[in-house]
Structures are given as C-alpha cells and as structure tokens.
Design a protein around this motif. Structure first.
Motif, PDB file in Angstrom:
ATOM      1  N   LEU A  98       0.913  -1.137   0.053  1.00 56.42           N
ATOM      2  CA  LEU A  98       0.111   0.111  -0.092  1.00 56.42           C
ATOM      3  C   LEU A  98       0.771   1.303  -0.130  1.00 56.42           C
ATOM      4  O   LEU A  98       1.960   0.932   0.478  1.00 56.42           O
ATOM      5  N   PHE A  99       0.439   2.471  -0.372  1.00 56.49           N
ATOM      6  CA  PHE A  99       0.852   3.539  -0.141  1.00 56.49           C
ATOM      7  C   PHE A  99       0.102   4.547   0.818  1.00 56.49           C
ATOM      8  O   PHE A  99      -1.143   4.456   0.487  1.00 56.49           O
ATOM      9  N   ALA A 100       0.732   5.207   1.474  1.00 55.60           N
ATOM     10  CA  ALA A 100       0.072   5.955   2.774  1.00 55.60           C
ATOM     11  C   ALA A 100       0.739   7.261   2.340  1.00 55.60           C
ATOM     12  O   ALA A 100       1.912   7.401   2.442  1.00 55.60           O
ATOM     13  N   ILE A 101      -0.085   8.547   2.084  1.00 53.98           N
ATOM     14  CA  ILE A 101       0.444   9.834   2.083  1.00 53.98           C
ATOM     15  C   ILE A 101       0.030  10.632   3.135  1.00 53.98           C
ATOM     16  O   ILE A 101      -1.239  11.039   3.476  1.00 53.98           O
ATOM     17  N   ASP A 102       1.101  10.638   3.966  1.00 53.32           N
ATOM     18  CA  ASP A 102       1.079  11.351   5.306  1.00 53.32           C
ATOM     19  C   ASP A 102       0.876  12.757   5.293  1.00 53.32           C
ATOM     20  O   ASP A 102       1.555  13.468   4.420  1.00 53.32           O
ATOM     21  N   GLU A 103       0.283  13.688   6.110  1.00 53.19           N
ATOM     22  CA  GLU A 103       0.120  15.279   5.983  1.00 53.19           C
ATOM     23  C   GLU A 103      -0.404  15.450   4.530  1.00 53.19           C
ATOM     24  O   GLU A 103       0.404  16.475   3.981  1.00 53.19           O
ATOM     25  N   ALA A 104      -1.402  14.780   4.205  1.00 53.35           N
ATOM     26  CA  ALA A 104      -1.712  15.134   2.738  1.00 53.35           C
ATOM     27  C   ALA A 104      -2.442  16.525   2.537  1.00 53.35           C
ATOM     28  O   ALA A 104      -2.402  16.924   1.445  1.00 53.35           O
ATOM     29  N   HIS A 105      -2.447  17.544   3.717  1.00 58.54           N
ATOM     30  CA  HIS A 105      -2.785  18.966   3.356  1.00 58.54           C
ATOM     31  C   HIS A 105      -1.737  19.316   2.697  1.00 58.54           C
ATOM     32  O   HIS A 105      -1.937  20.636   1.960  1.00 58.54           O
ATOM     33  N   CYS A 106      -0.437  18.945   2.490  1.00 59.66           N
ATOM     34  CA  CYS A 106       0.654  19.441   1.925  1.00 59.66           C
ATOM     35  C   CYS A 106       0.502  19.751   0.308  1.00 59.66           C
ATOM     36  O   CYS A 106       1.122  20.447  -0.420  1.00 59.66           O
ATOM     37  N   VAL A 107      -0.554  18.897  -0.276  1.00 56.85           N
ATOM     38  CA  VAL A 107      -0.843  19.052  -1.629  1.00 56.85           C
ATOM     39  C   VAL A 107      -1.716  20.489  -1.876  1.00 56.85           C
ATOM     40  O   VAL A 107      -1.859  20.765  -2.988  1.00 56.85           O
ATOM     41  N   SER A 108      -2.263  21.237  -1.070  1.00 56.93           N
ATOM     42  CA  SER A 108      -3.183  22.516  -1.299  1.00 56.93           C
ATOM     43  C   SER A 108      -2.342  23.458  -1.371  1.00 56.93           C
ATOM     44  O   SER A 108      -1.377  24.151  -0.654  1.00 56.93           O
ATOM     45  N   GLN A 109      -2.498  24.147  -2.387  1.00 60.90           N
ATOM     46  CA  GLN A 109      -1.714  25.229  -2.826  1.00 60.90           C
ATOM     47  C   GLN A 109      -2.379  26.703  -1.976  1.00 60.90           C
ATOM     48  O   GLN A 109      -1.547  27.463  -1.805  1.00 60.90           O
ATOM     49  N   TRP A 110      -3.258  26.328  -1.224  1.00 66.88           N
ATOM     50  CA  TRP A 110      -3.895  27.385  -0.548  1.00 66.88           C
ATOM     51  C   TRP A 110      -3.463  27.243   0.922  1.00 66.88           C
ATOM     52  O   TRP A 110      -3.734  28.047   1.942  1.00 66.88           O
ATOM     53  N   GLY A 111      -2.741  26.193   1.338  1.00 68.62           N
ATOM     54  CA  GLY A 111      -2.365  25.891   2.735  1.00 68.62           C
ATOM     55  C   GLY A 111      -1.128  26.314   3.190  1.00 68.62           C
ATOM     56  O   GLY A 111      -0.305  27.036   2.474  1.00 68.62           O
ATOM     57  N   HIS A 112      -0.722  26.264   4.629  1.00 67.04           N
ATOM     58  CA  HIS A 112       0.212  26.700   5.184  1.00 67.04           C
ATOM     59  C   HIS A 112       1.432  25.858   5.158  1.00 67.04           C
ATOM     60  O   HIS A 112       2.404  26.218   5.411  1.00 67.04           O
TER      61      HIS A 112
END
Length: 615
Positions: free
Chosen positions: A137-151
C-alpha cells in the motif's frame, strides 16, 4: 480484521481500536483507497501501519509511507523498530551505502514499512525501484501539503497522482489532521482519490485548553503563563513550543527566556542544518525543554508530552493555528494552547497579504482565511465551537476555553465605532494621507502631540471626542474594526487605516456595532485550579506509587539513552503511570497494561518487574 486486531494487541499493546480506526483498517487492508481526516493524537498512524503489516503477511508487499519531514521519519522508524517491525527510511541523512542497503531490503521483501520523502519518491530511479518491488500500500501522510492554499504547501505532493497512474492496483490512504472543505476537495482532486472513501473524525481535541489574551508586553505575559501553569516544583519547565513570526524574534525570545531560567532553544530555517537538528533532538529526547520556533518547526512532530503551545504572533489561518496547537497533548493528557494577540498582529497580517506577489485569487483566499482566524480571536462565544465550525463540525460550548471559563463582556460600541471611522475619514481629508492607530488615538483622546499640531488635527471635529476611553481601550476598538472589515490597511507599507465599503452603514447610523470590552491584563504567578490546564499523570497517587513512578521514569531515561531514542519511544507517561498504580507482580499482569505489546513485554518485562518490586 481478526488478524488486524491481533496485531493491534500483540505489536502495539492496545486491546481495541478507537473511533473509526477499525473501519479504516478493514477498508485499506482489503485494498480500498481512502482519505482520512483525524485530529493529531487520534491514532492516524495505526490506520496505515496495521494494514501494511496485514498485507505484508499476506505476501502483498511492504507499505510505503510518503512523509514530508526527516525528523518525523526517523522518529516513526525508531518507534517501529522498538515494536519489532522491520521499518526503514530513505532520506538525505543516509550514506550511499546505507541507502543502497535499504533499497535492496525493499526489493528483496525484507521490509514491512518504508518511509520516504515525496522529492525522492518522484525520481524516475525510485519509481523504477517500486516497480521491481512488491508494494502492499501507499500511505500519503500530511496530505494537506498538496493544497496550494495551505500553510504547509509542498509542490512535490501535487505530483503524487502518479502513484495511481503507475500502480493502479495498490491501495492508497491519504491522511491529515488539518483540512477545511476546500482543502479536502483539493486533496481528492490532486491525488486522484475521486473513488476513495472519506473518513472524517471529530476535529475536537478536548484535552487542549484554548486561551487568547490581549497583548500587553507579550514576553512578560508569556513568562507569567509558563511560571504559573507549566513550571514544576523542582523549577523545571514542561515541554512546550513557542511560535514567532520572524527568525529574529525567535532568537530574541529564546535568549530572553534563558535569562529568566527557562531552558529554551531557537529553531528556524535560517540556522545551519546541524544546529537545527541538534536543537530538535534535544527537545525530543530530553525533558524540560522549550523550543522557540517559526512555522519551520513542528509538522508531524511525534513528541506526545508537549504540554503547551504558545503563539507570540498571529498565525495566517485557522488551519495553521489548529495544526500548530495540535502539537500539544498528543498523549491525551491536559495541555494548553495560549496566544497573545493585538492590533499590530492584525495590521501585519493584512499588510503581508496585500504586499505579497500572489495573484488576486490567492490573495482573496488568504484574506478569507485570515478573516476566519480573526473571528476566532474576537469571538465572545466558545472558542472550540468557533474552531470546530470552521471545519464543518457542530458542537456545544466546551467549558474548557477562556471564553467559557471567564465569559468576556461585550458592549454596544456603535457610537465609538462612528468616532473612530469618522476620525480616519477626517484626518485623511485634512492632510491627504492615511494614518495609523497611534496618531488617530491621539486625535480622539485630545493629545496635543507635535504631530497632531503640525498636521492641524487639533482643529478636527473628532479631536478630543473620545477622551473617556483609554489608549488601550481605543486600540481594542481599532483592532476589532479591522478584524470585522470596517477598516483595512493602506498599501503604502506603513500600516495606516482606510475605510471600507462596510464602514458606510456604521457611519450613517444604519448598523450597530458590538465589541468585546477591553479588560486590563492581570499578571499572576499562581495558577488557579479553575484556569490550570496542566497534566499530572501522578494525580491521586500515594507515596509508594509516586516512588514507583519516579523509579520507572529514571529507568526509562537510562533505557532511552542506551537505545539512542526519545524516552516516549520506550513507553508513554500514561503507560508508566498505569504500571506505577497497578504494581504488577507477573509478566501476565504487565500484558494487560495498555501500551505494552509482545516485543516490549519480551524485552522489558523482567526489568519493569524488578523496578516495581523495589518497594
């Protein structure tokens, strides 16, 4: 699921899944994709660690975890190894030979879990290695890092849809503790998770006490807070994180706290890598250390016993605030989120958005996010209700935030708002310039300063009309007028105020304005039982239990040093406290204490019984 439950008990030492963990584990272990939104400390890691072990045992291959920070990888791998899990990481700290050995172990099927940074994962060479290996499996942790609007935006995360394209049969689980509706949609879109199940747990962290105070010498307020609520009887300080906006302020705050007897270390991106890493390791491995940092510190920090997070500057968004405060109390014990907030913070954040090189769309999004955070700061209602509503979650007043414990007074400030707005207008019309809060307050209070006289502002109709309010009270009025959008900050870089369209109904008397009443900050060296958010794992212990607790902590410190890992990787405080209270006599007694899995029982069981038996 029976095997998953056995692994939970045997490896991790817990008798049952919490909340949605069971459904998530079953879904991923069966090969399904999902997006998991779960608060920090809610057990996100188990949601991919256990399915990885289940699928690895079934011959489907290792779990590959995309992780954004070196420190987080190292901590999690160290913890997994202590549990007997074959885990490794690939990052820039490894030598060429070490990296080659790890890659070979993955290819040969000798790993259960591999942690890797997105930058390395996206290289053609590593993707080819994945195609030659068996991946469960693939786990993508801290997935909010994908958001260009994010911090915490990381451009490499936007490319991770390649995992779906090149490995369509391998399940993917994306996880984050911080995502509003816009960010969730962006994660789904950019990671090609359109068919994935979405699991949303409560965002509530009931063990965290939220407190936002008006700035009045913020450093002294911070020190009072630390001394009153996070200083132990022996003079040591609880572990904490203090966030500042600038590198300079980080350094100055850490230096000043040292002079006050607080063991504080700075951390920011401008420091050399070795010093930064050393400070982080000291914070994670030793007790009584406070880190002063920019937002460069903390994403994914796995230290469970951080007792407080403090902000000396306003974050940029509710997501940033939630993410940063969420680093406190990961062990579930009481913790504090404390912030000092003033007019200067509002002006500074508005200016940073206006002066940035971002396009207008991005500026609008950032402005709306800042507005939501200002609403949280200015609310007279429950902070937790306001915070959770931002993430789309309804709740009731919590009784564990400052506005619940000490409800603030509000007042009809329509007349005073008209005075302030009119002063902005008349000073601008008389001089052709916009002015900041200090000068405007001098006009309103009738102060005959040199600047007021030179500009002829002592002849304005607003001169002296607000003399009944003090300077701090007027600052509170201006801060809230900016926060609520009746005033904005001039683009000239000096932080002067301009009227907005929203101010017109107020000036015409068509709209009332209710504000929080200013209360002079009080200094205290003692924490009342009502206000304290401190954690005490020894609460209710008698003298013999407390003596066991002290011996167990000393043993844990020595063992952690010997293993070269943070103390909490050996055992959490909650586990040691339960051992101290229950005084187990046999290995079987230890087996029933949460947090002691089979590997740790085998390795540490006899030592623990010896420590406990020294009564």
């Amino acid at each position: 699921m029976s095997r998953a439950l056995e692994i939970l008990n045997e490896v991790f030492g817990y008798p049952a899944f919490r909340g949605q963990q069971r459904d998530i584990v079953e879904h991923v272990a069966d090969g399904g994709d999902c997006l998991v939104l779960m608060p920090t400390g809610g057990g996100k890691s188990l949601c991919y660690q256990i399915p990885s072990l289940v699928r690895r045992e079934a011959g489907l291959g290792a779990g590959v975890v995309v992780s954004p920070l070196i420190a987080l990888m190292q901590d999690q791998v160290a913890a997994m190894k202590e549990l007997g899990v074959r885990a490794a990481y690939l990052n820039s700290t490894l030598t060429g030979a070490e990296a080659a050995a790890t890659e070979r172990a993955l290819r040969d099927g000798d790993l259960d879990l591999l942690y890797v940074a997105p930058e390395r994962l996206m290289t053609p060479r590593f993707l080819e290695l994945l195609e030659r290996a068996r991946i469960g499996l693939f786990a993508i942790d801290e997935a909010h890092c994908v958001s260009q609007w994010g911090h915490d935006f990381r451009p490499e995360y936007m490319q991770l849809s390649v995992l779906h394209e090149r490995f369509p049969s391998v399940p993917r689980i994306a996880l984050t503790a911080t995502a509003d509706a816009i960010t969730r949609d962006e994660i789904v879109h950019r990671l090609a998770l359109d068919e994935a199940r979405v699991f949303i747990s409560s965002f509530d962290r009931p063990n965290i006490r939220y407190r936002i105070v008006e700035k009045d010498n913020a450093r002294s307020q911070l020190l009072d807070f630390i001394r009153a609520e996070h200083t132990n009887d022996d003079g040591t300080t609880d572990a904490g994180v203090i966030y500042c906006l600038s590198r300079r302020k980080v350094e100055e705050t850490a230096d000043w706290l040292k002079t006050q007897g607080v063991r504080a270390l700075p951390y920011h991106a401008g420091m050399d890598f070795e010093t930064r890493q050393r400070h982080q390791e000291i914070f994670q491995r030793e007790e009584g250390v406070v880190i002063c940092a920019t937002i460069a510190f903390g994403m994914g920090i796995d230290k469970p016993d951080v007792r407080f997070v403090a902000h000396l500057d306003l974050p940029k968004s509710v997501e940033g605030y939630y993410q940063e405060t969420g680093r406190a109390g990961r062990d579930g014990l009481p913790a504090n989120a404390w912030m000092a907030y003033g007019l200067g913070d509002v002006v500074q954040q508005r200016k940073m958005i206006d002066e940035s090189e971002a396009d207008e769309t991005h500026k609008r999004v950032q402005t709306s996010k800042l507005d939501a955070l200002l609403g949280l700061c200015e609310t007279a209602a429950c902070r937790r209700v306001r915070l959770l509503s931002y993430f789309g979650e309804a709740s009731k007043p919590c009784g564990n935030c400052d506005t619940c414990l000490e409800p603030p007074a509000t007042w009809d400030a329509s007349r005073e708002a008209q005075m302030a707005l009119s002063c902005v207008f008349r000073a601008r019309r008389a001089s052709g310039f916009h002015f900041g809060a200090g000068h405007l307050i001098d006009i309103l209070r009738g102060n005959q300063t040199e600047k007021v006289r030179e500009r002829g502002h002592d002849t304005l109709s607003t001169f002296g009309i607000g003399a009944e309010l003090s300077e701090p009270e007027w600052r509170g009025v201006f801060r809230q007028l900016v926060a609520y959008g009746y005033l904005t900050v001039d683009h000239d870089g000096f932080g002067a105020f301009m009227l907005t369209e929203s101010s017109k109904p107020v000036l015409k008397g068509e709209q009332s304005v209710t504000l929080r009443r200013y209360v002079k900050p009080t200094r205290t060296r003692q924490a009342s039982s009502r206000a304290s958010g401190r954690a005490d794992p020894t609460a209710g212990m008698g003298p013999r239990e407390r003596a066991r607790w002290d011996r167990l902590r000393a043993w844990r410190t020595d063992t952690a040093k010997s293993d070269g890992v943070p103390a909490y990787v050996i055992f959490h405080d909650a586990t040691l406290a339960e051992i101290a209270r229950s005084a187990p006599d046999t290995i079987d007694d230890l087996r029933h204490i949460p947090g002691i899995g089979a590997r740790k029982l085998e390795r540490f069981g006899d030592e623990l019984l010896e420590v406990v038996g020294a009564d």
